[in-house]
Design an enzyme around this catalytic site. Structure first.
Site, short mmCIF file in Angstrom:
data_model
loop_
_atom_site.label_atom_id
_atom_site.label_comp_id
_atom_site.label_asym_id
_atom_site.label_seq_id
_atom_site.Cartn_x
_atom_site.Cartn_y
_atom_site.Cartn_z
N LYS A 13 44.07 -24.53 17.02
CA LYS A 13 44.35 -23.65 16.01
C LYS A 13 45.37 -24.31 15.06
O LYS A 13 45.12 -23.93 13.91
CB LYS A 13 45.08 -22.32 16.71
CG LYS A 13 43.82 -21.44 17.39
CD LYS A 13 44.25 -20.11 17.72
CE LYS A 13 45.71 -20.08 18.58
NZ LYS A 13 45.48 -20.76 19.75
N ARG A 88 48.34 -10.79 18.16
CA ARG A 88 48.24 -11.40 19.43
C ARG A 88 47.44 -10.33 20.52
O ARG A 88 47.12 -10.74 21.58
CB ARG A 88 49.50 -11.86 20.27
CG ARG A 88 50.21 -12.92 19.45
CD ARG A 88 51.31 -13.60 20.47
NE ARG A 88 51.85 -14.94 19.93
CZ ARG A 88 51.37 -15.92 20.22
NH1 ARG A 88 50.48 -16.08 21.07
NH2 ARG A 88 51.98 -17.03 19.82
N ARG A 127 47.81 -35.06 27.38
CA ARG A 127 49.09 -35.26 26.35
C ARG A 127 50.15 -35.85 27.06
O ARG A 127 50.52 -35.52 28.19
CB ARG A 127 49.50 -33.99 25.90
CG ARG A 127 48.57 -33.41 24.98
CD ARG A 127 48.85 -32.67 23.69
NE ARG A 127 49.72 -31.46 24.33
CZ ARG A 127 49.74 -30.13 23.62
NH1 ARG A 127 49.32 -30.11 22.41
NH2 ARG A 127 50.17 -29.24 24.33
#
Length: 211
Positions: A13, A88, A127
């Site tokens: 996003k 949200r 990551r």
């Protein structure tokens, strides 16, 4: 265009919001940016939010809603915007609808970046961060020179079990937004799998087709 971007953590996003907003010539508005601006600027809403944050509590919806309403009233957002991280939940979405209605406007589209739970776990758990430089690598997509270096570490929120919990929270709290906007006929689903540029073009094509 007035757009909302939704999707699970790890769907891309933040990256897509920056690019799509720039391509459309509208401001990208994220709740993180709004909070930082209000807190650092010492605004009344920022001071109120800081009280909750300093106490380790979530900032109530009403404070967040007011911050977003103030930001949308600024000149650069009057011709359009892309919201990232807000709303949200469906209650925030209803407030957003009322804020826009009061300004004589309406939301055009809600873009949902779609990625499976397995894909999200693969993206986030790969990551690694350099202790010395802060640079973020990915073991698969952007590998460091030495994947076994002691300089690298995995953030706690990138561990598979933590990611699965974040996805569960997303499904419980934020995913109902999809149904809300689908009921309004404003939902557009975007396949978030592939190169960044490919996903961007899918989104822009979908926006163009909906205009």
């Amino acid at each position: 265009m007035r757009l909302v971007l939704v999707g699970p953590p790890g769907a891309g996003k933040g990256t897509q919001a920056e690019i799509i907003a720039e391509r459309l010539g509208v401001p990208k508005i994220s709740t993180g940016d709004i909070f930082r601006a209000n807190v650092s600027g010492g605004t009344p809403l920022g001071l109120k939010a800081k009280e909750y944050m300093d106490a380790g509590n979530l900032v109530p919806d009403e404070v967040t809603n007011d911050m977003v309403a103030d930001r949308l009233a600024e000149d650069d957002a009057k011709g359009g915007f892309l919201l990232d991280g807000y709303p949200r939940n469906t209650e925030q979405a209803k407030v957003l609808d009322r804020v826009l209605e009061a300004a004589g406007a309406t939301l055009d589209l809600a873009l949902e970046l779609v990625a499976s739970d397995d894909e999200v776990v693969r993206r986030l758990s790969g990551r690694r961060v350099s202790k010395s430089t802060g640079k973020v690598y990915h073991l698969e997509f952007d590998p460091p020179a030495d994947p076994d270096s002691e300089d690298l570490y995995q953030r706690s929120d990138d561990q598979p079990e933590t990611i699965k919990n974040r996805l569960k929270v997303y499904a419980e709290q934020t995913a109902p937004l999809v149904g809300y906007y689908e009921g309004q006929g404003k939902l557009v689903r975007i396949d978030a799998i592939g190169e960044v540029a490919e996903v961007t073009e899918r989104a822009l094509n979908a926006i163009g087709a909906a205009e």
